[in-house]
Motif scaffolding. Structure first.
Motif: not given
Length: 272
Positions: A31-39, A41-43, A82-92, A116-120
């Protein structure tokens, strides 16, 4: 005295349960972990990356709670931003580009509910995942390995196959939250759990999931070996399926219509 359903909730939350990273590390040796949502940060609450599952190239995504107090703090106790879900979508979407199946491991009481999560854009991030996963042109399997709470869990569960461990739970809200709304008393969480129909067996009977996985040797090499074998078989079936997107859409459209038979072979209690 707690109800059988609330006993399942306690087991799903137990500190000794394997977390998402435990599954990834035991199922995928490279397994190679990938980070960040490109918007933004990383969650740390969502871990994702690529590897091989019994020779099949896959993208693995897990909601991670951590084990120690320090780990849990760093990972927001498994409540993604939100950045966690966006990271997941980026990887999908990356998986779709390279024709890799996606396997998700879900264990969360719900998405992070801070200001902060709602603001993002927490709601939008979850909504985008639901929409994009419905049309993602690669096989998707989601496993609920502990808590499956609200949209925070559903954001990684729009899949061709959804499996649950026998002591995991899947619900629109936590029993405590439900009791607080219905009776203004979180102490009635045990009664709420019973009414929410949140156990794996409930979900199987309702046609919401396809399989319930035994936990008799949870966390042992034999458990991961059987799980890997089951995932390999299912992924090969899905990879060969030509009408996968239509079937996935029909799967969700059938909810609540009385058209799913929980007694059929596809939804049996799996010997994994």
């Amino acid at each position: 005295m707690s109800t059988p359903a609330y006993d399942k909730v306690k087991l799903a939350r137990a500190n000794r349960r394997p977390t998402g990273l435990d599954y990834i590390e035991n199922l995928c040796g490279d397994f190679m972990e990938l980070h960040g949502d490109r918007r933004f940060g990383d969650d740390g609450a969502i871990v994702g990356g690529v590897g091989h599952l019994r020779g099949i190239p896959v993208t693995l995504i897990a909601i991670e709670k951590g084990h120690s107090a320090r780990e849990r703090m760093a990972r927001s106790f498994g409540a993604p931003h939100p950045e966690g879900y966006r990271k997941a979508l980026r990887l999908m979407k990356q998986a779709e580009k390279f024709h890799r199946p996606v396997v998700c491991f879900v264990d969360t009481s719900g998405a992070f509910c801070g200001v902060d999560a709602e603001e993002r854009g927490q709601g939008q991030a979850i909504g985008e995942n639901l929409m994009e996963m419905m049309t993602l042109d690669v096989p998707i399997i989601s496993l609920l390995i502990g808590e499956g709470g609200s949209g925070g869990a559903l954001a990684l569960s729009v899949a061709d196959r959804v499996w649950m461990l026998e002591n995991s739970v899947y619900s629109v809200i936590s029993p405590e939250g439900c009791a607080s709304i219905l009776w203004k008393d979180a102490a009635k969480a045990d009664e709420a759990a019973q009414r929410l129909k949140l156990t794996a067996q409930d979900a199987l009977e309702l046609g919401v999931i396809e399989k319930v996985l035994h936990e008799r040797d949870l966390g042992q090499p034999s458990f991961y070996g059987r799980l890997a074998q089951g995932l390999e078989k299912e992924l090969k079936t899905l990879l060969a399926q030509e009408d996968r997107l239509e079937t996935r859409y029909a799967r969700f459209r059938a909810f609540g219509q009385g058209t799913i038979d929980p007694k059929n072979e596809e939804t049996d209690h799996a010997d994994l």
